[in-house]
Design a protein around this motif. Structure first.
Motif, PDB file in Angstrom:
ATOM      1  N   UNK A  31     -63.885 -73.465  54.291  1.00 44.02           N
ATOM      2  CA  UNK A  31     -62.492 -73.486  54.750  1.00 44.02           C
ATOM      3  C   UNK A  31     -61.513 -73.052  53.660  1.00 44.02           C
ATOM      4  N   UNK A  78     -68.863 -70.135  63.048  1.00 37.05           N
ATOM      5  CA  UNK A  78     -68.368 -69.661  64.352  1.00 37.05           C
ATOM      6  C   UNK A  78     -67.838 -68.226  64.231  1.00 37.05           C
ATOM      7  N   UNK A  91     -70.281 -67.900  74.041  1.00 36.26           N
ATOM      8  CA  UNK A  91     -68.815 -68.086  74.016  1.00 36.26           C
ATOM      9  C   UNK A  91     -68.208 -67.766  75.375  1.00 36.26           C
ATOM     10  N   UNK A  95     -66.121 -70.310  77.847  1.00 35.94           N
ATOM     11  CA  UNK A  95     -64.787 -69.933  78.335  1.00 35.94           C
ATOM     12  C   UNK A  95     -64.731 -70.021  79.860  1.00 35.94           C
ATOM     13  N   UNK A 102     -59.731 -78.978  74.421  1.00 34.64           N
ATOM     14  CA  UNK A 102     -58.810 -78.890  73.280  1.00 34.64           C
ATOM     15  C   UNK A 102     -59.329 -77.904  72.244  1.00 34.64           C
ATOM     16  N   UNK A 104     -61.343 -78.258  69.617  1.00 41.79           N
ATOM     17  CA  UNK A 104     -61.617 -78.627  68.225  1.00 41.79           C
ATOM     18  C   UNK A 104     -63.113 -78.822  67.979  1.00 41.79           C
ATOM     19  N   UNK A 106     -65.323 -77.204  69.724  1.00 41.59           N
ATOM     20  CA  UNK A 106     -65.972 -76.027  70.316  1.00 41.59           C
ATOM     21  C   UNK A 106     -66.780 -75.203  69.304  1.00 41.59           C
ATOM     22  N   UNK A 110     -70.647 -74.686  70.000  1.00 39.96           N
ATOM     23  CA  UNK A 110     -71.211 -73.362  70.284  1.00 39.96           C
ATOM     24  C   UNK A 110     -72.363 -73.062  69.318  1.00 39.96           C
TER      25      UNK A 110
ATOM     26  N   UNK B  20     -57.972 -69.827  75.836  1.00 36.53           N
ATOM     27  CA  UNK B  20     -59.409 -70.089  75.744  1.00 36.53           C
ATOM     28  C   UNK B  20     -60.173 -69.158  74.822  1.00 36.53           C
ATOM     29  N   UNK B  21     -59.812 -67.878  74.812  1.00 35.37           N
ATOM     30  CA  UNK B  21     -60.583 -66.931  73.999  1.00 35.37           C
ATOM     31  C   UNK B  21     -60.507 -67.326  72.527  1.00 35.37           C
ATOM     32  N   UNK B  23     -60.026 -70.189  71.329  1.00 37.09           N
ATOM     33  CA  UNK B  23     -60.764 -71.442  71.097  1.00 37.09           C
ATOM     34  C   UNK B  23     -62.256 -71.199  70.964  1.00 37.09           C
ATOM     35  N   UNK B  24     -62.838 -70.365  71.835  1.00 36.97           N
ATOM     36  CA  UNK B  24     -64.291 -70.164  71.716  1.00 36.97           C
ATOM     37  C   UNK B  24     -64.642 -69.269  70.530  1.00 36.97           C
ATOM     38  N   UNK B  25     -63.679 -68.489  70.054  1.00 41.26           N
ATOM     39  CA  UNK B  25     -63.920 -67.685  68.852  1.00 41.26           C
ATOM     40  C   UNK B  25     -63.786 -68.510  67.576  1.00 41.26           C
ATOM     41  N   UNK B  26     -63.218 -69.702  67.700  1.00 43.47           N
ATOM     42  CA  UNK B  26     -62.928 -70.480  66.491  1.00 43.47           C
ATOM     43  C   UNK B  26     -61.725 -69.930  65.744  1.00 43.47           C
ATOM     44  N   UNK B  28     -58.519 -70.293  66.746  1.00 44.86           N
ATOM     45  CA  UNK B  28     -57.323 -71.113  66.953  1.00 44.86           C
ATOM     46  C   UNK B  28     -56.932 -71.788  65.643  1.00 44.86           C
ATOM     47  N   UNK B  29     -55.649 -71.781  65.345  1.00 45.11           N
ATOM     48  CA  UNK B  29     -55.182 -72.411  64.110  1.00 45.11           C
ATOM     49  C   UNK B  29     -54.592 -73.790  64.425  1.00 45.11           C
ATOM     50  N   UNK B  30     -55.321 -74.812  64.058  1.00 43.86           N
ATOM     51  CA  UNK B  30     -54.814 -76.183  64.162  1.00 43.86           C
ATOM     52  C   UNK B  30     -54.047 -76.488  62.874  1.00 43.86           C
ATOM     53  N   UNK B  33     -55.540 -75.989  59.539  1.00 41.99           N
ATOM     54  CA  UNK B  33     -55.943 -74.609  59.223  1.00 41.99           C
ATOM     55  C   UNK B  33     -54.756 -73.806  58.690  1.00 41.99           C
ATOM     56  N   UNK B 264     -53.338 -78.378  69.425  1.00 43.59           N
ATOM     57  CA  UNK B 264     -53.613 -79.793  69.193  1.00 43.59           C
ATOM     58  C   UNK B 264     -55.016 -80.144  69.669  1.00 43.59           C
ATOM     59  N   UNK B 265     -55.805 -80.711  68.776  1.00 42.13           N
ATOM     60  CA  UNK B 265     -57.212 -80.964  69.059  1.00 42.13           C
ATOM     61  C   UNK B 265     -57.479 -82.301  69.720  1.00 42.13           C
TER      62      UNK B 265
END
Lengths: 158, 797
Positions: A31, A78, A91, A95, A102, A104, A106, A110, B20-21, B23-26, B28-30, B33, B264-265
């Protein structure tokens, strides 16, 4: 600063070298040093699986891995699952089936699915349940995730 | 131009989640991050006692390992640094932002520290040594009540919260009395009843356990030694709640307090009121340091210091006719609010209103009370008081059925509310209500009758006992009582430069699907493709206040406003001649762009209008408590292993009538996720308290269900469109939290023959009751069902 180690490993197909305290968590190296923020911290004690990555093909909680242990390893996060920004079948199925709410958990979920389908290309429900039991999701109740895994398994068969 | 078909209705279908896209790609900036230049990290120094007074604060020069600490490198904030009021405001101002003198719970924040390196903070926090004058704590509902009683005799040592100025009384944040028809229960009803059935039911605290902990980043503009502007971005449900908190802490107008929700997670209520605390803290550190400050809790701090579901105790006393009809009920509903009022009065209100269940009570009196204890304040959690009181009434209904000698099913059927009848607050149920039909279908889906009969037979002598049980219940959509009138929500839709509508609301996405359903509503109303509708990031400088994202209100209340705003936008575009009826998606964009070229901008804006026939009387606590209700029957099947005393849910059917289902996959996901939390509430999730502090504040020892613990969860819907929501929708988010716990314990009663009245129900609790080691009288095998006698015999030997 004293006590830094140079650690070389392959992340998502790219050779990387980081200078870090040897016990720095792989999670933090990913990270902070490599800006791969798709790997999440949920609990910091290996319970929730949000930080799961693949290391030499095994699913590990990166919050429990000192970076020195990753020396020479092949790591997939990921960010390494999609190809040129296009969704991998797993993925796509998460989807479409509502496997991500949410989002987090995921990334870890995955990667756990990826690992599960490597092991069992056509998993039974019990294998899915047990294969994902180290990845906590508070939103979905897991039912949509199971469906996403089943769909991904179907697509893998085609 | 060739006309294409108008888009098919998008409501009732399952388009892809808007965000959604990413999110599944990882991708998303929470909040964790995100990093800003020059950013510091913040930490909180908390109390180590539950109740007392601060005597002295020392900054040790060395940490616990003997390493020197350079305090000049730390930003330190105390209560004296607060430029405005030292309060985190919700309904009252009793809750300090930082403790200045008095300590009222073990996680009370006292000081804030910030440093460039996050790793430097834990040792520094530990090196702040605070000495106290410690006073005896009040940790349970019973302790709190004892304190009230002793105060009546002049001994105020057990009074930890005084009502002065806050609308409560000694140790009492709020009381409500809900008296049906404003009529006391006549003594004759009790005298003439065939049965009087009493019961006491308890529920424990529950941690929301969103997988992303609370976190924010704050920035502060200071000029002329005064704060000019505060900005907080973070993980949260209700950006305008935080604006309101910042206004007071910084003594700034609302338009100088900017709050931005980032992805928001998970939240579940746990990010309703608490971001006001962590957001204010980070902003104070930003003010003092002149730098951006990130505060993110780790799991242990999040679990120990932030809000949880209120523990409760409910007592029922019910007069019942020979045939099982309810004649009158007295319900006492008490919740433990923790150290400060926060949201407890409104949690109490929802709990009180839901306490009678979906039944027709000729006479009913409900007394509700929220009491103070020396534990961190309890707060919002999905269901908001209703899961507690519904647990009690649905266990009690099974108890009454047993006393009367009828089945739990017959007990409900003889007492269900029907269309045209009145609820306990006097609300006339004008919408269609068909609980009989729901019960019939739910029991059929679960194969209830066959299984109940089968289990009764096969449990005899079995090591694993099976049971099936159900709960019937309702959940009100939207704010309670006059809440929606007070919120007075505003929604806007603007056109962007490409002629695409952009929804502007403060309603937040945290997994439940806000972005997706609101875009569906706008797309369907505007008759354009779903992909052409955008929704803005909630930023209080940019979006209007459409109210908090709570109370099962987003789909119904905010969704309806989005529908009206979209209608208004359409009327403007068509009325001004830039758009012809029967337009396609492309024509909409073209027309919109031409409108913008001619007029500069277009923004449709609509405000909540209370339905003309909805009235609520706060004084009398009567009227239309909610515009609409969702109705449900949940059926749980369990197995209890008499060797391990583990109860497991083996199958679960959740049937609900929530109006029109806007997005079947999201709706099912809401139900399944809520049921999973409900199963956790019933059987797994126990907060262990030691002197007011949660002792098991780790995922290792606070156990939520994993994928291997859950049964198949079948979500079923009956769709009866409601006039109150867009496309006929009602609220759905909280409903699934209400039914699982009582359904599961009702099923466990069939399996074990034991009427458990408290959750969470862990194996050790089942063990204690089945073996008599809880101090209660050991079950007498002579009067038990043979199945239970066998089970007890096995362990007794």
């Amino acid at each position: 600063m004293a006590g830094l180690a140079a650690v070389r490993f392959r992340v998502n197909g790219v050779e990387r070298t980081v200078e870090a305290p040897p016990v720095k968590r792989l999670l933090d190296v990913l990270r902070e040093d490599l800006q791969l923020t798709g790997t999440k911290e949920g609990c910091g004690e290996g319970e929730c699986g949000s930080c799961a990555v693949l290391m030499n093909g095994e699913l590990v909680n990166s919050c429990l891995v000192p970076v020195l242990q990753a020396e020479g390893a092949v790591v997939c996060t990921i960010e390494g699952v999609s190809v040129d920004g296009r969704l991998a079948p797993v993925q796509q199925c998460f989807l479409e089936e509502g496997g991500a709410q949410c989002g987090i958990c995921t990334p870890g979920m995955i990667l756990a699915t990826h690992h599960l389908l490597e092991k069992y290309p056509q998993p039974t429900l019990l294998q899915i349940q047990e294969g994902l039991a180290g990845n906590l999701c508070r939103c979905t109740g897991y039912m949509r995730i199971f469906e996403a895994v089943r769909q991904a398994s179907e697509r893998g068969r085609d | 131009m060739a006309k294409t078909e108008a888009p098919k209705p998008i409501l009732g279908t399952s388009p892809l989640r808007k965000e959604g896209v990413a999110k599944v790609l990882g991708a998303t900036r929470y909040i964790d991050d995100i990093a800003l230049d020059g950013m510091l990290f913040g930490a909180t120094v908390r109390a180590s006692i539950a109740r007392g007074r601060i005597l002295d604060i020392q900054f040790e020069q060395k940490d616990d390992l003997g390493n020197p600490i350079d305090w000049s490198k730390f930003t330190i904030v105390t209560a004296n640094d607060i430029p405005g009021e030292n309060t985190i405001v919700h309904l009252t101002k009793d809750h300090p932002c930082l403790a200045a003198e008095f300590i009222n719970h073990p996680e009370e924040p006292i000081l804030l520290l910030a440093h460039r390196e996050k790793a430097m903070l834990p040792a520094a926090v530990a090196a702040v040594k605070i000495t106290y004058e410690e006073w005896p704590g009040v940790f349970t509902i019973e302790d709190s009540e004892a304190g009230i009683e002793r105060a009546k005799a002049g001994d105020e040592t057990g009074v930890i919260w005084r009502g002065h100025g806050h609308g409560g009384g000694n140790n009492t944040f709020k009381t409500y009395c809900m008296l049906k028809d404003q009529t006391e229960i006549p003594e004759s009803v009790w005298a003439e009843a065939a049965y009087i059935v009493e019961g006491e039911y308890r529920t424990g605290a529950q941690e929301q356990l969103y997988i992303e902990n609370n976190g924010v980043i704050a920035e502060c503009v200071v000029a002329d030694e005064a704060v000019q502007e505060v900005t907080v971005q973070g993980s949260m449900q209700c950006p305008f709640y935080l604006v309101h908190a910042l206004e007071l802490v910084f003594n700034l107008p609302a338009d100088r307090c900017r709050v931005i929700q980032v992805e928001t997670g998970g939240a579940f209520g746990g990010k309703e009121d608490f971001p006001s605390v962590i957001g204010s803290h980070a902003a104070l550190l930003a003010m003092k340091s002149g730098r951006p400050v990130k505060m993110t809790y780790d799991r242990a701090e999040d679990m120990v210091a932030t809000t949880k579901r209120h523990p409760s105790r409910t007592r029922h006393r019910t007069a019942v006719a020979k045939d099982g009809r309810l004649l009158a009920g007295e319900i006492e509903f008490v919740i433990d609010g923790g150290a400060y009022a926060t949201l407890s009065p409104v949690v109490l209100s929802r709990g009180v209103i839901h306490s009678p269940g979906p039944y027709d009570w000729p006479y009913l009196r409900v007394d509700g009370r929220a009491v103070a204890t020396n534990v961190a304040p309890h707060g919002a959690f999905r269901g908001f008081g209703a899961p507690q009181s519904i647990f009690a009434v649905e266990r009690h209904m099974d108890k009454i059925a047993g006393v009367v000698g009828i089945t739990p099913e017959e007990m409900r059927r003889r007492n269900f509310l029907k269309s045209g009848e009145k609820t306990a607050t006097g609300q006339h149920l004008s919408d269609p209500v068909d609980l009989q039909g729901l019960l019939t279908r739910a029991l059929r889906e679960a194969d209830y009758h066959r299984k109940r009969e089968e289990f009764a037979r096969t449990n005899v002598g079995a090591v694993v006992k099976r049971g099936i049980g159900f709960a019937s219940f309702f959940h009100g959509s939207g704010f309670t009582g006059s809440g929606e009138r007070r919120l007075n929500s505003l929604v806007e839709i603007e056109l962007n430069a490409e002629g695409m509508p952009n929804i502007l609301v403060s309603s937040t996405e945290f997994g439940q699907g806000t972005n997706t359903i609101l875009c569906q509503v706008a797309a369907q109303t505007l008759k354009i493709p779903y992909d052409d509708v955008l929704i803005a990031q909630p930023d209080t400088y940019r979006v209007p206040n459409s109210g908090p994202t709570v109370a099962s209100r987003t789909a119904m209340i905010v969704g309806k406003l989005v529908e009206r705003a979209a209608e208004q936008l359409c009327v403007t575009l068509v009325g001004s001649g830039f758009l012809a009826e029967g337009y396609t998606g492309e024509e909409f964009k073209d027309g919109a762009k031409r409108y913008l070229a001619a007029n500069g901008a277009l923004k449709a804006s609509v405000r909540y209008q209370a339905p003309a026939d909805i009235f609520w009387d706060d004084e009398q606590y009567r009227g239309d408590a909610y515009p609409a209700y969702a109705w449900a029957v949940y059926v749980a099947e369990v197995a209890v292993d008499t060797r391990t005393y583990q109860a497991t849910v083996t199958d679960f059917h959740a049937l609900q009538e929530v109006g029109k289902v806007l997005h079947p996959k999201l709706a099912a996901g809401q139900i399944e996720g809520g049921v999973a939390q409900g199963i956790g509430y019933a059987l797994y999730e126990k907060c262990v308290w030691q002197n007011g502090r949660m002792a098991n504040n780790q995922m290792t020892n606070y156990i939520m269900p994993t994928s291997a613990d859950l049964p198949p969860i079948h979500a079923h819907f009956e769709e009866v469109p409601s006039i109150h929501g867009p496309g006929g929708a009602k609220g759905i988010g909280e409903l699934p939290m209400d039914g699982p716990a009582p359904a599961i314990l009702n099923a466990i009663e069939q399996a074990t023959g034991i009427a458990f009245g408290e959750i969470p129900l862990l194996p050790e609790d089942i063990f204690a009751r089945m073996t008599g080691t809880d101090g209660a009288e050991k079950l007498n095998p002579d009067v038990m069902e043979p199945a239970i006698a066998a089970a007890v015999g096995e362990v007794g030997d």
